[in-house]
Write an enzyme that holds these catalytic residues in place. Sequence first.
Site, PDB file in Angstrom:
ATOM      1  N   ARG A   1     -35.688  99.287  -4.963  1.00 37.52           N
ATOM      2  CA  ARG A   1     -35.567  97.877  -4.615  1.00 37.52           C
ATOM      3  C   ARG A   1     -36.859  97.176  -5.008  1.00 37.52           C
ATOM      4  O   ARG A   1     -37.954  97.672  -4.748  1.00 37.52           O
ATOM      5  CB  ARG A   1     -35.299  97.687  -3.110  1.00 37.52           C
ATOM      6  CG  ARG A   1     -33.875  98.054  -2.675  1.00 37.52           C
ATOM      7  CD  ARG A   1     -32.858  97.080  -3.221  1.00 37.52           C
ATOM      8  NE  ARG A   1     -31.486  97.348  -2.791  1.00 37.52           N
ATOM      9  CZ  ARG A   1     -30.600  98.086  -3.462  1.00 37.52           C
ATOM     10  NH1 ARG A   1     -30.973  98.653  -4.598  1.00 37.52           N
ATOM     11  NH2 ARG A   1     -29.389  98.258  -3.016  1.00 37.52           N
TER      12      ARG A   1
ATOM     13  N   GLU B   1     -34.603  89.073  -8.496  1.00 35.23           N
ATOM     14  CA  GLU B   1     -33.783  89.473  -9.639  1.00 35.23           C
ATOM     15  C   GLU B   1     -32.788  88.354  -9.957  1.00 35.23           C
ATOM     16  O   GLU B   1     -32.093  87.902  -9.066  1.00 35.23           O
ATOM     17  CB  GLU B   1     -33.017  90.755  -9.332  1.00 35.23           C
ATOM     18  CG  GLU B   1     -33.899  91.986  -9.253  1.00 35.23           C
ATOM     19  CD  GLU B   1     -33.111  93.259  -9.005  1.00 35.23           C
ATOM     20  OE1 GLU B   1     -31.857  93.211  -8.985  1.00 35.23           O
ATOM     21  OE2 GLU B   1     -33.736  94.305  -8.819  1.00 35.23           O
TER      22      GLU B   1
ATOM     23  N   HIS C   1     -32.038  96.198 -13.790  1.00 39.20           N
ATOM     24  CA  HIS C   1     -31.319  96.900 -12.714  1.00 39.20           C
ATOM     25  C   HIS C   1     -30.093  97.632 -13.269  1.00 39.20           C
ATOM     26  O   HIS C   1     -28.963  97.424 -12.831  1.00 39.20           O
ATOM     27  CB  HIS C   1     -30.903  95.912 -11.610  1.00 39.20           C
ATOM     28  CG  HIS C   1     -30.717  96.579 -10.277  1.00 39.20           C
ATOM     29  ND1 HIS C   1     -30.760  95.897  -9.088  1.00 39.20           N
ATOM     30  CD2 HIS C   1     -30.489  97.879  -9.934  1.00 39.20           C
ATOM     31  CE1 HIS C   1     -30.546  96.732  -8.072  1.00 39.20           C
ATOM     32  NE2 HIS C   1     -30.384  97.938  -8.573  1.00 39.20           N
TER      33      HIS C   1
END
Length: 317
Positions: free
Chosen positions: A236, A265, A284
């Site tokens: 994370r 993000e 990601h």
Amino acid sequence: MKTVFLNVAKLDFDNKLDFSQLANLTTVTTYAASSDQEIVARVQDQNIVITKELPVGREVILAFPPSVKLICEAGTGYNNIDMAAAREKGITVCNIPGYSTEAVAQLAITFVLSLSASLTKQQIMLKQKNYDNFTRHLVVPHYELQDKNLGIIGSGTIGQQVIKVARALGMNILVYNRTPKSWSDPGIQSVALEELLTQSDFISLHCPLTPETKHLINQDRLSLMKPSAFVINTSRGALIKETDLIAALQAGKIAGAALDVQDPEPPELTNPLFDMDNVILTPHIGWKPFEARQRLINLLAGNIQAFIEGKLINVVS
């Protein structure tokens, strides 16, 4: 039983996934994406709500109708859902652990291998028409991984898979958990966080984001790392205080970083990380291989089947 998937495009972005196992259990309505206002409208008369990393805040959940009994987070992390509000409404929340273990571990090891051979720097040199590595001699760092120290922060299922592969490469493993574990392999040691930071050549983060772990890697802890060390984050983004990381990279206090997750993000396009030749950035992707996403759908169907049968599994609320 009625189910609504509020942002299916986050998961099925290539339209290749098979939802038949899910469709055999429940009537499924899907939306590519949903705003807060759309969420409230779209959950009306639904029994199950599926989200994928979609922020579902307190006010939104408190506006859910009584028909909603289950929220399924289509992933492992569930910090996007207001758990207190779900409890107030009597809504169970479940997640999908383990669906991307191999995929995320594979990416973390890919980062280790790439950093050890300066692959990103070499490709940047080629794009700049700099052929020194070919015409002179190798001018970037390149070394074996055998006997190097890999620090693992959080040895859950993904962390353990990274350890398994890293040990096959001959790396020594230093592990930090809140509760120390014992290891039968002498090449794996549980250590204090400070020892891990000072002794590791690579540090890979595999812990959940909680109030206690937010900004776990900050200026003080970065200052403990070797100047030759790298930090890797496939967990994370907010585990690392990004401004502190950028400052450490710019000052050469650590050798580099590989980040599959950022905070926020996506990052702002003006983020200095995009322009650093000692940084690998990916959007990601750890959980995004087709196989992992299809496995997620099948496990999601298992959660819903268990709910229908009154045998809840993977409950996190």
